[in-house]
Design a protein around this motif. Structure first.
Motif, PDB file in Angstrom:
ATOM      1  N   GLU A  23       4.335  19.183 -11.290  1.00 60.84           N
ATOM      2  CA  GLU A  23       3.205  18.555 -10.594  1.00 60.84           C
ATOM      3  C   GLU A  23       3.627  17.305  -9.823  1.00 60.84           C
ATOM      4  OE1 GLU A  23      -0.223  19.494 -10.450  1.00 60.84           O
ATOM      5  OE2 GLU A  23       0.794  21.351 -11.033  1.00 60.84           O
ATOM      6  N   GLY A  24       4.892  16.941  -9.922  1.00 62.88           N
ATOM      7  CA  GLY A  24       5.399  15.791  -9.187  1.00 62.88           C
ATOM      8  C   GLY A  24       5.173  14.451  -9.870  1.00 62.88           C
ATOM      9  N   LEU A  25       4.740  14.463 -11.113  1.00 64.36           N
ATOM     10  CA  LEU A  25       4.553  13.215 -11.848  1.00 64.36           C
ATOM     11  C   LEU A  25       5.887  12.653 -12.326  1.00 64.36           C
ATOM     12  CD1 LEU A  25       1.444  14.314 -13.902  1.00 64.36           C
ATOM     13  CD2 LEU A  25       1.457  12.659 -12.044  1.00 64.36           C
ATOM     14  N   LEU A  26       6.815  13.547 -12.565  1.00 61.31           N
ATOM     15  CA  LEU A  26       8.183  13.163 -12.955  1.00 61.31           C
ATOM     16  C   LEU A  26       9.131  13.665 -11.878  1.00 61.31           C
ATOM     17  CD1 LEU A  26       8.365  14.262 -16.708  1.00 61.31           C
ATOM     18  CD2 LEU A  26       8.462  11.941 -15.828  1.00 61.31           C
ATOM     19  N   THR A  59      -7.241  10.842 -15.077  1.00 59.52           N
ATOM     20  CA  THR A  59      -6.870  12.199 -14.687  1.00 59.52           C
ATOM     21  C   THR A  59      -5.434  12.209 -14.171  1.00 59.52           C
ATOM     22  OG1 THR A  59      -7.595  11.931 -12.397  1.00 59.52           O
ATOM     23  CG2 THR A  59      -9.265  12.666 -14.005  1.00 59.52           C
ATOM     24  N   LEU A  60      -4.852  13.384 -14.091  1.00 54.54           N
ATOM     25  CA  LEU A  60      -3.488  13.480 -13.557  1.00 54.54           C
ATOM     26  C   LEU A  60      -3.451  13.042 -12.096  1.00 54.54           C
ATOM     27  CD1 LEU A  60      -2.026  16.743 -15.140  1.00 54.54           C
ATOM     28  CD2 LEU A  60      -1.605  14.362 -15.785  1.00 54.54           C
ATOM     29  N   ALA A  61      -4.514  13.296 -11.348  1.00 52.21           N
ATOM     30  CA  ALA A  61      -4.560  12.854  -9.951  1.00 52.21           C
ATOM     31  C   ALA A  61      -4.532  11.327  -9.876  1.00 52.21           C
ATOM     32  CB  ALA A  61      -5.803  13.397  -9.261  1.00 52.21           C
ATOM     33  N   GLN A  62      -5.295  10.675 -10.740  1.00 55.70           N
ATOM     34  CA  GLN A  62      -5.297   9.208 -10.754  1.00 55.70           C
ATOM     35  C   GLN A  62      -3.931   8.678 -11.180  1.00 55.70           C
ATOM     36  OE1 GLN A  62      -8.704   9.001 -13.404  1.00 55.70           O
ATOM     37  NE2 GLN A  62      -9.934   8.021 -11.809  1.00 55.70           N
ATOM     38  N   LEU A  67       1.441   6.169 -10.026  1.00 50.99           N
ATOM     39  CA  LEU A  67       2.897   6.307 -10.008  1.00 50.99           C
ATOM     40  C   LEU A  67       3.447   6.189  -8.588  1.00 50.99           C
ATOM     41  CD1 LEU A  67       3.291   9.167 -12.635  1.00 50.99           C
ATOM     42  CD2 LEU A  67       3.922   6.751 -12.924  1.00 50.99           C
ATOM     43  N   GLU A  68       2.722   6.732  -7.619  1.00 47.88           N
ATOM     44  CA  GLU A  68       3.164   6.626  -6.230  1.00 47.88           C
ATOM     45  C   GLU A  68       3.193   5.170  -5.782  1.00 47.88           C
ATOM     46  OE1 GLU A  68       0.482   9.220  -4.129  1.00 47.88           O
ATOM     47  OE2 GLU A  68       1.557  11.023  -4.787  1.00 47.88           O
ATOM     48  N   VAL A  69       2.174   4.403  -6.174  1.00 51.29           N
ATOM     49  CA  VAL A  69       2.150   2.975  -5.831  1.00 51.29           C
ATOM     50  C   VAL A  69       3.353   2.277  -6.455  1.00 51.29           C
ATOM     51  CG1 VAL A  69       0.892   0.810  -6.196  1.00 51.29           C
ATOM     52  CG2 VAL A  69      -0.353   2.858  -5.477  1.00 51.29           C
ATOM     53  N   ALA A  70       3.600   2.556  -7.732  1.00 50.19           N
ATOM     54  CA  ALA A  70       4.731   1.937  -8.432  1.00 50.19           C
ATOM     55  C   ALA A  70       6.063   2.379  -7.814  1.00 50.19           C
ATOM     56  CB  ALA A  70       4.684   2.283  -9.913  1.00 50.19           C
ATOM     57  N   ASP A  71       6.162   3.665  -7.458  1.00 46.66           N
ATOM     58  CA  ASP A  71       7.395   4.177  -6.859  1.00 46.66           C
ATOM     59  C   ASP A  71       7.671   3.561  -5.492  1.00 46.66           C
ATOM     60  OD1 ASP A  71       7.809   5.758  -9.075  1.00 46.66           O
ATOM     61  OD2 ASP A  71       7.082   7.608  -8.127  1.00 46.66           O
ATOM     62  N   ASP A  72       6.613   3.093  -4.823  1.00 42.71           N
ATOM     63  CA  ASP A  72       6.781   2.414  -3.540  1.00 42.71           C
ATOM     64  C   ASP A  72       7.168   0.952  -3.715  1.00 42.71           C
ATOM     65  OD1 ASP A  72       6.265   4.650  -2.020  1.00 42.71           O
ATOM     66  OD2 ASP A  72       4.144   4.182  -1.697  1.00 42.71           O
ATOM     67  N   GLY A  73       7.359   0.533  -4.970  1.00 38.85           N
ATOM     68  CA  GLY A  73       7.805  -0.828  -5.253  1.00 38.85           C
ATOM     69  C   GLY A  73       6.685  -1.848  -5.327  1.00 38.85           C
ATOM     70  N   GLN A  74       5.449  -1.380  -5.376  1.00 42.01           N
ATOM     71  CA  GLN A  74       4.309  -2.287  -5.474  1.00 42.01           C
ATOM     72  C   GLN A  74       3.821  -2.345  -6.917  1.00 42.01           C
ATOM     73  OE1 GLN A  74       1.297  -0.985  -2.723  1.00 42.01           O
ATOM     74  NE2 GLN A  74       2.824  -0.352  -1.231  1.00 42.01           N
ATOM     75  N   SER A  82      -8.787  -0.165 -10.601  1.00 45.16           N
ATOM     76  CA  SER A  82      -9.732   0.644  -9.839  1.00 45.16           C
ATOM     77  C   SER A  82      -9.924   2.016 -10.486  1.00 45.16           C
ATOM     78  CB  SER A  82      -9.227   0.792  -8.406  1.00 45.16           C
ATOM     79  OG  SER A  82     -10.062   1.640  -7.678  1.00 45.16           O
ATOM     80  N   ALA A  83      -8.829   2.642 -10.898  1.00 42.68           N
ATOM     81  CA  ALA A  83      -8.905   3.959 -11.528  1.00 42.68           C
ATOM     82  C   ALA A  83      -9.663   3.893 -12.851  1.00 42.68           C
ATOM     83  CB  ALA A  83      -7.498   4.527 -11.757  1.00 42.68           C
ATOM     84  N   VAL A  84      -9.422   2.832 -13.610  1.00 40.76           N
ATOM     85  CA  VAL A  84     -10.120   2.664 -14.886  1.00 40.76           C
ATOM     86  C   VAL A  84     -11.618   2.486 -14.637  1.00 40.76           C
ATOM     87  CG1 VAL A  84     -10.438   1.075 -16.836  1.00 40.76           C
ATOM     88  CG2 VAL A  84      -8.141   1.829 -16.198  1.00 40.76           C
TER      89      VAL A  84
END
Length: 131
Positions: A23-26, A59-62, A67-74, A82-84
């Motif tokens: 699913e691209g999470l890892l 959710t996995l989408a959230q 993870l995408e934000v973190a992977d972008d270094g932010q 916001s997700a919570v």
């Protein structure tokens, strides 16, 4: 570390780890010369984070977005907040729906307690609205 060791360290099944990877999470891990997945400590921390996030109700989408934000270094904390908040709103709505369903079932149970089985009409007069 191989997938079995990662599963043991994180208390997540190998099947789930493979699913999250698909699913691209890892990110796809390195491979050993013999083709086995070779995970590092960062992968273990990521798996733990995903699991804790799911336990929190995300959710996995959230989780993927975080993870995408973190992977972008932010720093993803604003996105997590916001997700919570979004998930909390959804859960509150579901609780309201469940309470309404419980109240309806209680009224049906009371009707059923009063119902003479011999007087049942239609499909079931417990469920049918009283006219």
């Amino acid at each position: 570390m191989k997938i079995g060791e990662l599963a043991k360290r994180t208390t997540v099944t190998t099947k789930t780890i493979r699913y999250w990877e698909g699913e691209g999470l890892l990110p796809a891990p390195a491979r050993t010369a013999s083709g086995y997945r070779d995970y590092d400590d960062v992968a273990a921390e990521r798996v733990k984070f995903i699991r804790r996030s799911q336990t929190a109700g995300l959710t996995l989408a959230q989780i993927r977005q975080i993870l995408e934000v973190a992977d972008d270094g932010q720093a993803p904390c604003e996105h997590v907040a916001s997700a919570v908040a979004e998930r909390l709103t959804e859960v509150d709505g579901r609780i309201r729906e469940l309470r309404a369903t419980r109240d309806h079932l209680r009224s049906l149970a009371a009707r059923a307690a009063e119902q003479d089985p011999q007087a049942c009409e239609g499909f079931c007069s417990i469920i049918e609205p009283r006219g």
